[in-house]
Scaffold this active site. Structure first.
Site, short mmCIF file in Angstrom:
data_model
loop_
_atom_site.label_atom_id
_atom_site.label_comp_id
_atom_site.label_asym_id
_atom_site.label_seq_id
_atom_site.Cartn_x
_atom_site.Cartn_y
_atom_site.Cartn_z
N HIS A 191 -21.18 -9.42 -13.87
CA HIS A 191 -21.01 -10.09 -15.17
C HIS A 191 -20.46 -9.04 -16.14
O HIS A 191 -20.75 -7.84 -15.99
CB HIS A 191 -22.40 -10.56 -15.62
CG HIS A 191 -22.43 -11.39 -16.86
ND1 HIS A 191 -22.32 -10.85 -18.12
CD2 HIS A 191 -22.61 -12.73 -17.03
CE1 HIS A 191 -22.42 -11.82 -19.01
NE2 HIS A 191 -22.59 -12.97 -18.38
N ASP A 225 -29.14 -5.37 -12.58
CA ASP A 225 -29.04 -6.45 -13.55
C ASP A 225 -29.65 -7.68 -12.88
O ASP A 225 -29.02 -8.31 -12.02
CB ASP A 225 -27.56 -6.67 -13.90
CG ASP A 225 -27.33 -7.96 -14.68
OD1 ASP A 225 -28.32 -8.63 -15.03
OD2 ASP A 225 -26.15 -8.28 -14.93
N GLN A 240 -29.92 -13.05 -13.11
CA GLN A 240 -30.00 -14.23 -12.23
C GLN A 240 -31.05 -14.01 -11.13
O GLN A 240 -31.64 -14.96 -10.64
CB GLN A 240 -28.63 -14.51 -11.57
CG GLN A 240 -27.50 -14.76 -12.55
CD GLN A 240 -27.67 -16.02 -13.38
OE1 GLN A 240 -28.35 -16.96 -12.99
NE2 GLN A 240 -27.04 -16.05 -14.55
N LYS A 260 -33.04 -17.41 -19.43
CA LYS A 260 -32.61 -17.98 -18.14
C LYS A 260 -33.81 -18.23 -17.24
O LYS A 260 -33.70 -18.88 -16.22
CB LYS A 260 -31.65 -17.01 -17.45
CG LYS A 260 -30.34 -16.82 -18.20
CD LYS A 260 -29.43 -15.90 -17.45
CE LYS A 260 -28.33 -15.33 -18.31
NZ LYS A 260 -27.25 -16.27 -18.60
N CYS A 275 -17.87 -15.28 -17.56
CA CYS A 275 -18.05 -13.89 -17.99
C CYS A 275 -17.94 -12.94 -16.80
O CYS A 275 -18.70 -11.95 -16.71
CB CYS A 275 -19.39 -13.68 -18.69
SG CYS A 275 -19.54 -14.57 -20.22
C1 LIG Z 1 -25.70 -11.65 -14.03
C2 LIG Z 1 -25.81 -11.66 -15.52
N1 LIG Z 1 -25.97 -10.50 -16.18
C3 LIG Z 1 -26.09 -10.45 -17.51
C4 LIG Z 1 -26.04 -11.60 -18.27
C5 LIG Z 1 -26.19 -11.49 -19.75
O1 LIG Z 1 -27.34 -12.15 -20.16
P1 LIG Z 1 -27.63 -12.37 -21.72
O2 LIG Z 1 -26.39 -13.03 -22.28
O3 LIG Z 1 -28.82 -13.25 -21.76
O4 LIG Z 1 -27.88 -11.02 -22.31
C6 LIG Z 1 -25.86 -12.82 -17.65
C7 LIG Z 1 -25.72 -14.06 -18.43
O5 LIG Z 1 -25.12 -15.01 -17.98
C8 LIG Z 1 -25.76 -12.86 -16.23
O6 LIG Z 1 -25.61 -14.01 -15.58
#
Ligand SMILES: Cc1ncc(COP(=O)(O)O)c(C=O)c1O
Length: 406
Positions: free
Chosen positions: A123, A200, A203, A226, A364
């Site tokens: 992401h 990270d 998910q 999430k 993203c």
């Molecule tokens: C794999 C992953 N990392 C990071 C993020 C960023 O999360 P946030 O926008 O809640 O900070 C997301 C959000 O879709 C994500 O799917």
């Protein structure tokens, strides 16, 4: 198995509405999940009873709020099986947590000519903060490549690591394709060379039981929203020994021990990384979402979701002209697909009119789409409150889109 989806759905008020006159089919869970009533009530309960600033007050409400706030930290600590509750840092979300580590770790440890490794499946939140610190320090961002199926090439990863590698930052589960990365193996391979690993888990935490000691990662982060909790709250887990060595990320109140105009000394963990008034209400809301998940059980959630994803994937694969990305890989929660000769955005706009919330675009994860040579996909992302009937509704809507636009 006592998992009863119709009972579970009763806990989520937002699922019971119509959109354009059709029952809502919410399949955008990778973007954010719906909230159980207990979470919504916990937030309003906080504001209507113990609303108060934490840590600073001797008065009754402040002590109550502090107890709830620190109780939630202990709860998260035991859920993740972290060694110490001060290894749990509250952040605004996964993005904030990655920025914290990239900035703070980068400031201390990344020098000119050093390297940071991310993967082709990330992401943007796990690319841009590392790219930014690398640019600042004249370091290099290197990328674990993936094959056409979306699988990361571990042999290439091993050749990418060298004496200049300072960090490996890797997603647990890809939000764009749903692919589950072998994060435990990646961590072990990096550790063989003394390289720290940040996962990270935005998910990953949603679909898997996470044990940070078993993964042995140095950092793990995720967002509350999430994971059936509120927006604006996230978690960074970090090993005590490494967090202790890092400089503060942001400065101000709460994160200090003493302040004079000449010199400031910083607070201990976790407060060193929590400047200013924290998001108390959403910490308390998130605590409740964790209790909700525990009351169902992550094992039950995982097996229900796997069965549902399998059913939905088979159903969609039967549709002529529909291609699923990452189909051959182990996936969780997500079906990312395209339709021959139909732009994802056009399809998504029509599918919306059937009451189905899907996401279209690059999710993203622009480099993933570039690698696959497509402008974007349609993404159906499932939660444990979704049903096979909803997968059928999606399949029917896709057939109608093909009739209209194909
Ligand atoms: C794999 C992953 N990392 C990071 C993020 C960023 O999360 P946030 O926008 O809640 O900070 C997301 C959000 O879709 C994500 O799917």
């Amino acid at each position: 198995m006592n998992f009863d989806v119709s009972n579970i759905r009763k806990d989520f008020p937002s699922l019971h509405q119509t959109v354009y006159g059709k029952p809502l089919v919410y399949l955008d869970n990778a973007a954010t999940s719906q909230k159980p009533i207990s979470v919504i009530e916990a937030i309003s309960g906080y504001y209507s009873t113990i609303n108060s600033n934490v840590h600073r007050g001797v008065h009754f409400l402040s002590q109550k709020a502090t107890d709830a706030f620190e109780g939630a930290r202990n709860h998260i600590c035991s859920y993740l099986n972290a060694r110490h509750s001060h290894e749990i840092i509250y952040t605004r979300g996964a993005t904030d947590a990655i920025n914290l580590v990239a900035s703070s770790f980068g400031k201390k440890y990344i020098r000119k000519g050093d390297e940071v490794i991310v993967s082709a499946l990330e992401h943007h939140a796990n690319i841009v903060p590392w790219q930014t610190i690398c640019n600042e320090k004249q370091a290099k961002l290197r990328v674990i490549p993936m094959n056409d199926d979306g699988e990361l090439l571990l042999s290439e990863f091993e050749t990418l690591m060298n004496d200049r590698t300072r960090m490996v930052a890797i997603g647990h589960i890809s939000n764009a394709l749903g692919i589950i990365n072998p994060v435990k193996t990646i961590t072990a391979l990096a550790h063989q060379r003394g390289i720290p690993v940040m996962i990270d888990g935005a998910q990953g935490i949603v679909h898997k039981k996470v044990d940070v000691q078993e993964l042995d990662c140095d950092f793990y982060c995720f967002s509350g929203h999430k994971f059936y909790g509120p927006m604006g709250i996230g978690v960074l887990y970090g090993k005590e020994e490494i967090l202790n060595e890092l400089p503060p990320y942001q400065t101000g109140g709460e994160m200090i021990k003493t302040v004079t105009f000449e010199k400031t000394t910083f607070n201990d963990l976790p407060f060193k990384f929590e400047s200013g008034t924290p998001n108390v209400a959403d910490v308390i809301g998130f605590d409740r979402s964790l209790s909700y998940i525990e009351s169902i059980g992550m094992d039950q959630i995982e097996s229900y979701e796997d069965d549902l994803l399998d059913y939905a994937s088979r159903k969609l694969m039967m549709i002529h002209g529909l291609k699923i990305y990452g189909e051959k890989c182990r996936r969780s929660g997500v079906i990312s697909f395209t339709l021959d000769r139909i732009h994802p955005y056009d399809a998504g706009t029509i599918i919306d009119k059937f009451g189905i919330a899907l996401r279209t675009g690059n999710h993203c994860a622009q480099p993933v789409m570039d690698r696959l040579n497509i402008p974007g996909t349609l993404r159906a992302s499932f939660a444990f409150y979704n049903t096979k009937e909803e997968a059928d509704v999606l399949a029917d809507a896709i057939l109608k889109v093909q009739e209209m636009l194909g």
